[in-house]
Enzyme design. Structure first.
Site, PDB file in Angstrom:
ATOM      1  N   GLN A  96      -4.145  -1.383   9.792  1.00 31.85           N
ATOM      2  CA  GLN A  96      -4.160  -2.718   9.205  1.00 31.85           C
ATOM      3  C   GLN A  96      -4.763  -3.742  10.170  1.00 31.85           C
ATOM      4  OE1 GLN A  96      -3.187  -3.521   5.966  1.00 31.85           O
ATOM      5  NE2 GLN A  96      -4.051  -5.518   6.466  1.00 31.85           N
ATOM      6  N   LYS A 125       0.846  -1.205   0.000  1.00 33.91           N
ATOM      7  CA  LYS A 125       0.000   0.000   0.000  1.00 33.91           C
ATOM      8  C   LYS A 125       0.877   1.250   0.000  1.00 33.91           C
ATOM      9  CE  LYS A 125      -3.814  -2.339   2.255  1.00 33.91           C
ATOM     10  NZ  LYS A 125      -4.404  -2.781   3.509  1.00 33.91           N
ATOM     11  N   ASP A 154     -11.067   3.228   4.467  1.00 37.01           N
ATOM     12  CA  ASP A 154     -11.458   1.814   4.461  1.00 37.01           C
ATOM     13  C   ASP A 154     -12.979   1.661   4.529  1.00 37.01           C
ATOM     14  OD1 ASP A 154      -9.561  -0.128   4.142  1.00 37.01           O
ATOM     15  OD2 ASP A 154      -8.954  -0.199   6.245  1.00 37.01           O
TER      16      ASP A 154
END
Ligand code: NDP
Length: 295
Positions: A95, A51, A118
């Site tokens: 994460q 990422k 997200d």
């Protein structure tokens, strides 16, 4: 049978995202993405690195925070709050999964919803459920919708079966497919581990979304002739012939179903590349919203 090339479609999304980032740069704005990793889970570490690398390739301001497994809840909350206040950061991602002593739900709630690229914050989950376009949609289901669109698969009036009801894939996928309008308007069924006669349910589908987390779980008996199949699963299976001793397979037994399908995504190279592309796209969206064009 159409093999849906997720890598090529993700490359297209990344090019669009790059163009939007260039337009922002012309106004002196650089999209900023912060990725926070707690602990040293190898798979998470690899995701975070990719990422970070992809964000840097698109010219983003990329912040990578790798924190030790001993990080406390309070310390992690402090990092999130600092990123919430940082005007150079438009998107924040922590994460998953964090170490077991971390209360992940509290961390997600601490992220500013306007930076929650997200799409896991309750405000954004609510906005998706309410068809409010000002929220953020989780990246994997958003990528699946784009794959269907790019592959020319009609959803309107068609029967979609989603296997899996997680908050990150199955549930938002159902909300997206049942939305009014293009890319939605499907008749949606969500199946899970308590569903009775799963094969018959899945066989009724024009569109199958597999998000189970079990290698080759869906086979020929589940897929009807002419169905479109989006395989979200990423599962490691031992393979002594592979350089790493394992290989990645989906939730669908590709070889067993490919010749019955109208279209299918491979694993790897299907949904996987889309998730990161949609994350970067959401980050540019966040930067655009923080910096609306005058007038
Ligand atoms: P979860 O484990 O959170 O959810 C799995 C779902 O599958 C649950 O709803 C579960 O049902 C259901 N399920 C499990 N066993 C069965 C069964 N025997 N019959 C029917 N349903 C069953 O997984 P995720 O949604 O997070 O992920 C699913 C897969 O997608 C994984 O392989 C994951 O690695 C992959 N993934 C891939 C991404 C990508 O970028 N391509 C991103 C995110 C995930 P129940 O709720 O009843 O327990």
């Amino acid at each position: 049978m159409q093999r849906i090339d997720g890598a090529a479609i993700a490359a297209k999304v990344l090019e669009e995202t790059r163009a939007r980032a260039v337009a922002l740069a012309e106004r002196g704005i650089r999209p900023g993405l912060a990725v926070v990793l707690v602990g040293d889970d190898m798979a998470s570490r690899a995701y975070v690195r990719s990422k970070d690398r992809r964000a840097a390739e698109l010219g983003f301001h990329s912040v990578k925070k790798e924190l030790p497994a001993s990080t406390t809840q309070a310390e992690l909350l402090a990092v999130v709050n600092e990123l919430n206040r940082d005007p150079a950061v438009h998107g924040i991602l922590v994460q998953s999964p964090p170490p077991p002593h971390i209360d992940e739900a509290e961390i997600v709630r601490a992220i500013d919803p306007c930076k929650d690229v997200d799409g896991f914050h309750p405000v954004n989950v609510g906005k998706l459920a309410m068809d409010d376009p000002t929220g953020f949609v989780p990246c994997t289901p958003l990528g699946c919708i784009r794959l269907l669109a790019e592959a020319g698969i009609e959803t309107t009036g068609r029967r979609a079966v989603i296997v899996g009801r997680s908050m990150i894939v199955g549930k938002p996928m159902a909300l997206l497919l049942m939305r009014k309008g293009v890319g939605g308007d499907a008749t949606v069924t969500v199946a899970h581990s308590r569903s009775r006669d799963l094969a018959a349910i899945v066989r009724s589908a024009d569109i199958v979304i597999a998000a189970v987390g079990r290698p080759h779980f869906l086979g020929a008996e589940h897929i009807r002739e002419g169905a479109a199949v989006i395989d979200v699963g990423i599962n490691r299976v031992d393979d002594s012939a592979a350089p790493k001793g394992y290989r990645l397979v989906g939730d669908v037994d590709y070889d067993a179903v490919a010749d019955r399908c109208a279209a299918i995504t491979p694993v790897p190279g299907g949904v996987g590349p889309m998730t990161i592309a949609m994350l970067l796209s959401n980050t540019v969206t966040a930067a655009e919203r923080f910096n609306p064009r005058p007038g």
